[in-house]
Design a protein around this motif. Structure first.
Motif, short mmCIF file in Angstrom:
data_model
loop_
_atom_site.label_atom_id
_atom_site.label_comp_id
_atom_site.label_asym_id
_atom_site.label_seq_id
_atom_site.Cartn_x
_atom_site.Cartn_y
_atom_site.Cartn_z
N ARG A 186 0.85 -1.19 -0.06
CA ARG A 186 0.03 -0.04 -0.17
C ARG A 186 0.74 1.11 0.17
O ARG A 186 0.46 2.38 -0.54
CB ARG A 186 -0.97 -0.08 0.98
N ASN A 216 0.53 3.86 -2.79
CA ASN A 216 0.14 5.30 -2.46
C ASN A 216 0.98 6.32 -2.92
O ASN A 216 0.87 7.31 -3.45
CB ASN A 216 0.14 5.43 -0.95
N GLU A 255 2.82 6.04 -5.65
CA GLU A 255 2.61 6.32 -7.07
C GLU A 255 1.54 7.12 -7.48
O GLU A 255 1.40 7.99 -8.31
CB GLU A 255 2.69 4.84 -7.60
N HIS A 256 0.56 6.77 -6.57
CA HIS A 256 -0.76 7.39 -6.70
C HIS A 256 -0.30 8.97 -6.74
O HIS A 256 -1.10 9.86 -7.32
CB HIS A 256 -2.04 6.70 -5.98
#
Lengths: 344, 344
Positions: free
Chosen positions: B107, B111, B113-114
DNA sequence: TTTTTTTACGAAAACGTTTGCGCGAAGAAC
DNA sequence: GTTCTTCGCGCAAACGTTTTCGTAAAAAAA
């Protein structure tokens, strides 16, 4: 200090295609041949292409982000709600922008305006304790900004709302105290302008009435800042304790009020529940290790956040204006622990 | 369901000016006559014009938002840090986008990368307990994304870092137990890959050494998920309690570990501090109403968040590449309460 | 009066996308 | 062999800004 990423233009240039062809290929348009699509996709993956969300937002007029206004993040109830908001939002690829009103009307206005000017696609709000008028929100809502209220809601805006069953929660908490044999049950609660205050007060009253106890105004203490100002709670508590017919139990209406009250009682060296019993609305994960362990009306905070976010995204993505609004009422849970047990 | 706002175009049309003139007038350019500026400003104010931040972002290549990755928001330490982040960001007109890794490496990668693809201008991170490699962050950092670490940091990325004085905090906590007369002091801590784990362990060891006590490996219990998985803590605690020379005190290294340990001890009906004493790292606002009240090493969470944000914004807004990085170490505070006091 | 400078503004490109439309080529229908 | 489709793609406009450059008109200098 800029962060450079690959764009559709770069792909187009590299593959000797036009920008529009690449764009359509990436979106899988039927206008583009399978072969070209394959090329484009391959190149895009290889170079880790990610569409620029800002450009997309500008184009689409949607920012894929939602704003949140809560009074305070440093609070077990609200952080759990935000947890729920974040999980659903992430899953649906929305960003969450969190702001805190700190129970201040001014800050709530500032935050709502800032968020809307930051072009969030929607708002999730729990009103501040100071808020009496919601014109600032009506203005935004009228302009078409979708919003969902939770916990501290208002009747003045027609939209989805998510609350816990405050009446029932308060009823059960109070009834439990009655059943334990307490008779002079005080109620420390937040600002009278909040929806939760009223609902919880009604639950409290009904439980007294059902038990044949008379409601006494003097046992109700309001803390207009919802426990954010410790002195307010201190004052309320002191007044209760100095009464001739001093209460034998207290029912507190919010997270912060509950922990503060317990802390103050401890400081005053008043034994709970021997000298005074306590039941509180709280989502503290540590209620079981309090001294004494705290009997709590627990709200389904995570679910509330998830549901509110679901509803908001429905509103945002609705093709046509929504006219039917839901008011979802979720069940509370009474966790009985030592702070409310009548000594044998 | 779109939220329509007034644009520069609308102003231009209404005032029979060009878009560029209006833009310059709004920004107070010297190219524009005072009179025209006045008109434009008046009209803009009257119609409550707010520049579209998305268009500005696209143009400028900056989004005026910063991303935050913490393991969990539902935690007194991190929510207080976020409080600090939010206050500084707001003041400098940045948006804050919060994500949670839930102590999961996967995660954390997702996260980061997002967030970077969401074009945040910078990142504030505290590593997850599972994280052993930081390639995903190195990649982003190398591409030019400014970042600041706090609490759980890494040596592998050269940038600003903000931590509490974990060594000293742990040293003082442990020394306090020693001074109270405890001799077999166990240490329950997080994943060994975390910087805080090592630093706190060192402080713990040093305090033992300074007191002439020998360090025993068996008294160290690691919880790789930092207390997120209750069973892990349960297991660690059970092992400690079943030892022949069972510890007479425990020093816990994080918020979640501390509250979980106390809760478990209570469930096992083990008296604290009579049967076993407890000192924990925690920022719980309720440590004083725990049973027993918990002796705590408290980190300056709010200040850490504020400082990290200040440093990040410095990086973002730096005109030239920054090459000198700070590692700011803030003082902890030892709050002595009942859980660590030697019975007379 | 002519030339130069200044003033005040507009045109247009750019940021990275999306999308309606046009168009040439190939294939199908007549 | 002509007309009509269909296919595959590119052109260009659009989203709301900012910014560079160009340019009329007015003012100043010659």
């Amino acid at each position: 200090m800029k962060f450079e990423a690959i764009t559709i233009k770069d792909i187009a240039k590299a593959l000797h295609l036009s920008v529009s062809t690449v764009s359509k290929a990436l979106r899988g348009s039927h206008e583009i041949s399978e072969e070209t699509k394959k090329h484009v996709l391959a190149y895009a993956n290889e170079h880790n292409y990610k569409p620029n969300p800002i450009a997309q937002s500008l184009k689409r007029g949607l920012s894929k982000s939602i704003g949140v206004i809560v009074c305070n993040i440093d609070n077990n109830f609200f952080s759990a709600v935000i947890n729920g908001i974040e999980s659903v939002a992430r899953q649906k690829d929305y960003n969450v922008i969190i702001t805190q009103s700190q129970e201040s009307y001014e800050r709530e206005i500032a935050n709502s305006e800032h968020l809307s000017s930051r072009s969030v696609d929607g708002l999730i709000i729990s009103l501040s304790a100071e808020t009496k008028r919601v014109d600032h929100l009506i203005k935004l809502h009228d302009k078409g900004l979708p919003m969902v209220f939770f916990d501290r809601i208002t009747d003045e805006i027609a939209t989805h709302k998510v609350i816990a069953d405050n009446f029932k929660g308060a009823y059960e908490g109070t009834r439990h105290l009655v059943q334990q044999g307490f008779r002079r049950i005080a109620h420390i609660t937040s600002s009278s302008s909040l929806s939760i205050t009223l609902e919880r007060l009604e639950g409290y009253k009904k439980a007294l009435a059902d038990a044949g106890l008379t409601f006494e105004e003097k046992y109700i203490k309001l803390c207009p800042h919802g426990g954010m100002i410790k002195e307010e709670t201190q004052q309320a508590l002191t007044e209760l304790l100095q009464m001739k017919d001093r209460p034998d139990a207290i029912f507190t209406a919010s997270d912060r009020l509950s922990t503060t009250t317990l802390s103050l009682l401890r400081k005053m060296q008043i034994e709970v529940p021997q000298q005074i019993a306590l039941v509180g609305f709280t989502n503290s994960i540590s209620a079981d290790i309090f001294h004494p362990s705290l009997t709590a009306v627990v709200q389904p905070a995570l679910e509330m956040g998830q549901l509110a976010t679901d509803l908001l995204i429905q509103l945002i993505e609705a093709k046509r204006p929504v006219t039917e609004f839901q008011k979802r009422v979720l069940d509370t849970e009474l966790q009985i622990r030592d702070s409310s047990l009548r000594a044998k």
